[in-house]
Design an enzyme around this catalytic site. Structure first.
Site, PDB file in Angstrom:
ATOM      1  N   ASP A  16      22.191  -7.999 -15.734  1.00 48.18           N
ATOM      2  CA  ASP A  16      21.393  -9.225 -15.897  1.00 48.18           C
ATOM      3  C   ASP A  16      20.280  -8.984 -16.915  1.00 48.18           C
ATOM      4  O   ASP A  16      19.950  -7.843 -17.223  1.00 48.18           O
ATOM      5  CB  ASP A  16      20.812  -9.664 -14.544  1.00 48.18           C
ATOM      6  N   ALA A  57      12.710  -8.844 -12.310  1.00 52.11           N
ATOM      7  CA  ALA A  57      11.631  -8.925 -13.300  1.00 52.11           C
ATOM      8  C   ALA A  57      10.276  -9.314 -12.706  1.00 52.11           C
ATOM      9  O   ALA A  57       9.513 -10.077 -13.290  1.00 52.11           O
ATOM     10  CB  ALA A  57      12.012  -9.882 -14.441  1.00 52.11           C
ATOM     11  N   CYS A  77      -3.950   9.887   6.738  1.00 54.16           N
ATOM     12  CA  CYS A  77      -2.535   9.904   7.114  1.00 54.16           C
ATOM     13  C   CYS A  77      -2.257  11.239   7.793  1.00 54.16           C
ATOM     14  O   CYS A  77      -2.914  12.238   7.494  1.00 54.16           O
ATOM     15  CB  CYS A  77      -1.704   9.737   5.842  1.00 54.16           C
ATOM     16  N   CYS A  99       1.035  12.560   7.985  1.00 50.25           N
ATOM     17  CA  CYS A  99       2.410  12.963   7.672  1.00 50.25           C
ATOM     18  C   CYS A  99       2.413  14.484   7.474  1.00 50.25           C
ATOM     19  O   CYS A  99       1.358  15.098   7.384  1.00 50.25           O
ATOM     20  CB  CYS A  99       2.918  12.214   6.436  1.00 50.25           C
ATOM     21  N   ASP A 119      22.180   0.424 -10.041  1.00 53.44           N
ATOM     22  CA  ASP A 119      21.632  -0.552 -10.992  1.00 53.44           C
ATOM     23  C   ASP A 119      22.427  -0.421 -12.290  1.00 53.44           C
ATOM     24  O   ASP A 119      23.130   0.555 -12.515  1.00 53.44           O
ATOM     25  CB  ASP A 119      20.135  -0.277 -11.192  1.00 53.44           C
TER      26      ASP A 119
END
Ligand SMILES: [Zn+2]
Length: 481
Positions: A122, A190, A272, A274, A87
């Site tokens: 941008d 955005a 979960c 995991c 980025d």
């Protein structure tokens, strides 16, 4: 050069192969955000969670280790061979209002550190900006993107972000211009403030507006890292996501699920299995040192995010993405509202949704907005009949030319075994939403009106009678006992 290839499709979702200088990525996927200075979970561990690429901030690297990064390259700095997207500092621009670098400089820098996917500087115009500000920002963004196109002449991919705040015409204009400039990936920018405030209707609208212009190329939903949104976003046409969320949420003891965010302080059980959730209870995590706890929650957040991507890819493979999304959007009324916008964008969805699937599983009201239902209605208008009088019945046990089914309407006897109506699992007509009967009747009436010279003898059970009060004059209604 064609850098991506679509291998599977469902709704507007796709599985694509995207080629980068550091290898191939299969989308949809998430790029975990790696902070180059304090890697919370290092990039080389990200592969274990299912990551195929990562994203980092080139502006932070530029400010803190510029020369070292140019010498070593961004892959060595992060310690990974995976593709790295960089980025540009736009986020810092949004938060602090200024960055000390020009567009050309940050693009050259991304090139010099060997970024696989380069992003220009941008301007992220926030939602609800006034039109003049939004168009002024957009013009600067477009200028910078044109400049980027000239500078990025290596193998690196170029991302061309699409801005325009919440203004429909500006998002569409931005998408058109971005296509003219020609990028490899189109990030929608955005949108984080929309997600933070649960404005999913605006989010869905913006995605659909962009997808109506950029019909094929990969779209990245910039800043979207919450697993509750992935299925909907993919079904609306997004291919790439990035996640800073896994770490940001963990910092506040927030635990991600596909149904929304949970506070660790309010959890008694983990939904979960995991490695984190199968090793610890919520209480055990709460008793840990903040730093250790934070890292464990971040790990869970990554697992659950990549697990959802696998769910989505499997759903695309078996053409059950509508079914998955219709379940997921029930996580929040505002997601449901966002998803229902597909009603207004039928022609775009119709273009990419496969015409033949294995089955049609009705999950509720939203299932009637699927392209299969409208396609069935249209197909009815083109049928040729060898006789002047046709029998339609809602009773499958009765001999008839067509059978009236909830959702679809009349189904010719010879189509009772074919997709979609013949492969549909639908609740009984007396237990289904009235909209499912209304939609069926609309298809029936349209078919009757397009065959004015035929006579339709209709036999229905009582639940249908109320919806059939205003039949065209070529219909003859009989209510079965
Ligand atoms: Zn877990």
């Amino acid at each position: 050069m064609q850098r991506f290839e679509i291998t599977d499709k469902d709704a507007m979702g796709r599985i694509c192969r995207l080629d980068t200088p550091h290898g191939r990525i299969e989308t949809p996927t998430i790029l975990p955000v790696i902070n180059p200075n304090i890697p919370f979970i290092p990039a080389d561990e990200m592969e274990k969670f299912g990551a195929q690429a990562v994203i980092t901030n080139s502006y932070i690297i530029y400010r803190t280790m510029k020369d070292e990064a140019i010498e070593k390259g961004v892959h060595a700095i992060l310690g990974t061979d995976m593709p790295v997207m960089t980025d540009s500092g736009s986020y810092q621009l949004m938060v602090y209002g200024d960055v000390e670098i020009s567009n050309a400089e940050i693009i050259e820098f991304q090139k010099s550190i060997g970024s696989d996917i380069i992003v220009p500087l941008d301007i992220p115009t926030p939602p609800d900006a006034d039109f003049d500000t939004a168009i002024r920002d957009l013009n600067i963004t477009l200028q910078r993107e044109r400049e980027a196109r000239k500078i990025v002449n290596t193998d690196s991919l170029l991302a061309i972000p699409i801005q325009g705040s919440t203004h429909s015409e500006l998002r569409k204009l931005a998408a058109k211009e971005a296509r003219n400039i020609g990028g490899d990936i189109y990030p929608i920018g955005a949108i984080v403030p929309l997600m933070d405030t649960y404005r999913f209707k605006d989010l869905a609208r913006i995605i659909l507006e962009v997808r109506s212009i950029i019909t094929v190329e990969p779209i990245h939903l910039f800043g979207c890292g919450h697993p509750m949104l992935f299925a909907m976003a993919v079904a609306l046409g997004c291919d790439l996501f990035d996640s800073a969320a896994y770490a940001l949420y963990a910092k506040d003891d927030r635990y991600l699920t596909v149904y929304g965010t949970k506070k660790l302080s309010e959890m008694n059980y983990f939904p979960c299995k995991c490695p984190v959730c199968s090793s610890y209870s919520p209480e055990e995590l709460r008793r840990m040192e903040k730093k250790e706890r934070e890292e464990l929650i971040a790990r869970h957040n990554l697992y659950v995010s990549f697990q959802e991507i696998e769910n989505i890819k499997q759903a695309i493979k078996e053409n059950s993405l509508f079914e998955l999304v219709e379940k997921r959007v029930r996580a929040h009324p505002s997601m449901l509202a966002g998803w229902r916008l597909i009603k207004k964008y039928f022609s775009i969805i119709e273009r990419s949704d496969p015409k033949v699937k294995k089955k049609f599983l009705y999950t509720g009201l939203d299932s009637i907005y699927r392209p299969a239902v409208r396609r069935h209605g249209k197909a009815l208008l083109n049928l040729e009949w060898g006789k002047d009088e046709l029998v339609i019945s809602s009773d499958l046990g009765m001999l008839a030319d067509l059978y009236l089914r909830p959702v679809f309407g009349p189904v010719p006897a010879e189509m009772l075994e074919t997709y979609p109506a013949g492969h549909a699992e639908i609740p009984d007509e007396d237990l289904i939403e009235k909209e499912a009967l209304e939609t069926a009747v609309e298809n029936l009436i349209r078919m009757m009106k397009s065959n004015p010279d035929k006579k339709f003898r209709i036999y229905v059970s009582g639940v249908w009678a109320d919806f059939l009060k205003n039949l065209p004059s070529n219909g003859d209604l009989n209510v079965l006992p």
